[in-house]
Scaffold this active site. Structure first.
Site, mmCIF file in Angstrom:
data_model
loop_
_atom_site.group_PDB
_atom_site.id
_atom_site.type_symbol
_atom_site.label_atom_id
_atom_site.label_comp_id
_atom_site.label_asym_id
_atom_site.label_seq_id
_atom_site.Cartn_x
_atom_site.Cartn_y
_atom_site.Cartn_z
ATOM 1 N N ASP A 114 28.911 40.949 38.515
ATOM 2 C CA ASP A 114 28.570 42.299 38.981
ATOM 3 C C ASP A 114 27.315 42.806 38.269
ATOM 4 O OD1 ASP A 114 31.144 42.418 40.420
ATOM 5 O OD2 ASP A 114 31.985 42.526 38.418
ATOM 6 N N HIS A 142 36.865 44.748 37.835
ATOM 7 C CA HIS A 142 36.099 43.858 38.717
ATOM 8 C C HIS A 142 36.723 43.961 40.114
ATOM 9 C CE1 HIS A 142 33.931 40.481 40.292
ATOM 10 N NE2 HIS A 142 35.051 39.844 40.564
#
Length: 289
Positions: A114, A142
């Site tokens: 990410d 996440h």
């Protein structure tokens, strides 16, 4: 799956990697986990169509309870454990709780993918390379509630280091489409490729482990999911939450003292709430697993 694993071993051999001495394929915990310095837990139960998140958590609690117990029994007490298999944060917490003799701080989960996605989106927008962007932050889970934060990020434009907000001059994009793109990038890759992220995930794992082992460069911080105990950002204790960290001598520390505005606070709290709910469900299953 052992024959499939043999195929992976063939490929690794065929890469002729200069640092690779030996590969031991196994389906036995006592072989796989013995005396480990680093464990990268990649496997998990993927979410199938029509599957509730609760069912997914239940299946994964079983896997990560057993892997945590195996780490506790066979690995070095100094082992660094990186959990990649989703839901990564909660899987990591369960593994840690199942390995009481290994320090909680030794467990981390991957939010570097990410982090790298956020870096590259900023670089693309400004026409620079990803190397020119530093100190983006992924806060939280996440999942699609994660908060990609560039309030403290810097970018090198024509040799001068400036804040990302100042460089991009488009606050509505930074607070809107940029965040959504990073949050939903995994789904976008699946939609296009009909398979989940592979090379970018592998690269992120390498970045994450390399930073644990060799430390972060001076003046830079990275994002990783770590135990929230003792943080100064109002995130509840005993969550596996992604924070900005610096790493030295194989030990991570929270980046302290970053000012948090109201927009960020709301997003950070939202992802903490999701993680708290996931944890409660998982811990329930843990006692019965």
């Amino acid at each position: 799956m052992m024959t499939v694993l043999e195929g992976v071993v063939m490929e690794l051999q065929d890469c002729a990697l200069p640092l690779l001495r030996e590969v031991i394929p196994t389906d036995k915990e006592e072989v796989a986990f013995k005396d480990l310095d680093i464990a990268i837990l990649v496997g998990s139960m993927p979410r199938r169509e029509g599957m509730e998140r609760k069912d997914l958590l239940k299946a994964n609690v079983k896997i990560f309870k057993s892997q945590g117990a195996a780490l506790d029994k066979y690995a070095k007490k100094t082992v660094k454990v990186v959990v990649v298999g989703n839901p990564a944060n909660t899987n990591c917490l369960i593994a840690s709780k199942s390995a009481p003799s290994i320090p909680k701080e030794n467990f981390s989960c991957l939010t570097r993918l990410d982090h790298n996605r956020a870096k590259s989106q900023i670089a693309l927008k400004l026409g620079v390379t990803s190397n020119d962007v530093k100190n983006v932050i992924i806060w939280g889970n996440h999942s699609s509630t994660q908060y990609p934060d560039v309030n403290h990020a810097k970018v090198n434009v024509k040799g001068k280091e400036v804040g990302v907000y100042e460089a991009i001059k488009d606050d509505s994009w930074l607070k809107g489409d940029f965040i959504l793109t990073v949050q939903q990038r995994g789904a976008a890759v699946i939609k296009a490729r009909k398979l989940s992220s592979a090379m970018s995930a592998a690269k992120a794992i390498c970045d994450h482990v390399r930073d644990i082992w060799f430390g972060t460069p001076a003046g830079e911080f990275v994002s990783m999911g770590v135990i929230s105990d003792g943080n100064s950002y109002g995130v509840p204790e005993d969550l596996l939450y992604s924070f900005p960290v610096v790493i030295k001598d194989k030990t991570w520390k929270f980046v302290e003292g970053l000012p948090i505005n109201d927009f960020s606070r709301e997003k950070m709290d939202l992802t903490a709430k999701e993680l708290t709910e996931e944890k409660e469900t998982a811990v329930e299953f843990l006692s019965s697993a």
